[in-house]
Design an enzyme around this catalytic site. Structure first.
Site, mmCIF file in Angstrom:
data_model
loop_
_atom_site.group_PDB
_atom_site.id
_atom_site.type_symbol
_atom_site.label_atom_id
_atom_site.label_comp_id
_atom_site.label_asym_id
_atom_site.label_seq_id
_atom_site.Cartn_x
_atom_site.Cartn_y
_atom_site.Cartn_z
ATOM 1 N N GLY A 1 1.160 -1.006 0.697
ATOM 2 C CA GLY A 1 -0.259 -0.022 -0.583
ATOM 3 C C GLY A 1 0.959 1.430 -0.186
ATOM 4 O O GLY A 1 0.359 2.120 0.166
ATOM 5 N N LYS B 1 6.742 0.472 -12.984
ATOM 6 C CA LYS B 1 7.823 -0.428 -12.719
ATOM 7 C C LYS B 1 8.149 -1.422 -14.103
ATOM 8 O O LYS B 1 7.797 -2.198 -14.044
ATOM 9 C CB LYS B 1 7.692 -1.173 -11.721
ATOM 10 C CG LYS B 1 8.896 -2.012 -11.061
ATOM 11 C CD LYS B 1 9.126 -1.537 -9.317
ATOM 12 C CE LYS B 1 8.726 -3.120 -9.498
ATOM 13 N NZ LYS B 1 8.977 -3.589 -7.466
#
Length: 209
Positions: A63, A164
């Site tokens: 998170g 990413k």
């Protein structure tokens, strides 16, 4: 039977992890993960998030990114997050647990997004690594392709994408595809990203729709 000893590589990783100043900083500030600081650095340079935005967070657990974005988009904003792993609730985040590669999970995620388009799609997804680049890189590339497919389905014109990516086979082709779809594309290596890691972050703005 005695306890199985950790491998030298896993022991080294654990040692590096707990000595990492960003890990220590995240712990001290009660943040979900050090990834919080990666996104903060990207936000300082690229200004992706504004109050009231709608954001999709792929590979959200534990998170760190969602936690950061909540602080940027405020109560009028909305985050739809997904991960195969459990994630403790965050106020302002609509979390769906499930495998993003599963058609049913994807359909549920799209249903939560609804009819409107989103302002930012972000992906911090990564596969379980085997330590063999010939296996790991294709797995990682598959996930980032799925994230880009999500952009094509839900991202608003002029929207942004941060993902990413692990450098290796397929990276250049992927970067070219993103350049064809967005007006401005940057490759970032945040300070909080470990130097030895192949990971970089592609930050793309101005989705052409």
């Amino acid at each position: 039977m005695g306890k199985k000893k950790r491998s030298a590589s896993s022991s080294r990783w654990l040692n590096e992890h707990f000595k990492d100043p960003f890990v220590q900083k995240a712990h001290k500030q009660k943040l979900r993960s050090r990834a919080y600081f990666k996104l903060d650095e990207i936000q300082q340079t690229d200004r992706l998030f504004k109050p009231g935005m709608t954001v999709v967070d792929l590979g959200a657990a534990p998170g760190g990114w969602s936690q950061y974005v909540v602080s940027q988009i405020g109560g009028a904003g909305r985050i739809i997050a997904c991960d195969i792993l459990e994630m403790d609730p965050i106020v302002g985040v609509d979390f769906l647990q499930g495998d993003f590669r599963d058609e049913k999970v994807l359909a549920a995620l799209l249903a939560r997004v609804g009819e409107g388009k989103v302002d930012v799609v972000m992906s911090d997804m990564a596969p379980n690594f085997s330590g063999m680049p010939s296996v790991d890189i294709p797995r990682a590339m598959y996930l980032v392709e799925l994230a880009l497919d999500m952009c094509k389905q839900v991202l608003a014109t002029k929207g942004s994408f941060v993902v990413k990516v692990f450098q290796g086979e397929g990276f250049d082709e992927y970067l070219r595809e993103i350049r064809s779809l967005f007006s401005v594309v940057k490759v970032r290596k945040p300070e909080a990203s470990r130097g030895r890691s192949r990971e970089v972050y592609i930050v793309a703005t101005g989705y052409k729709g």
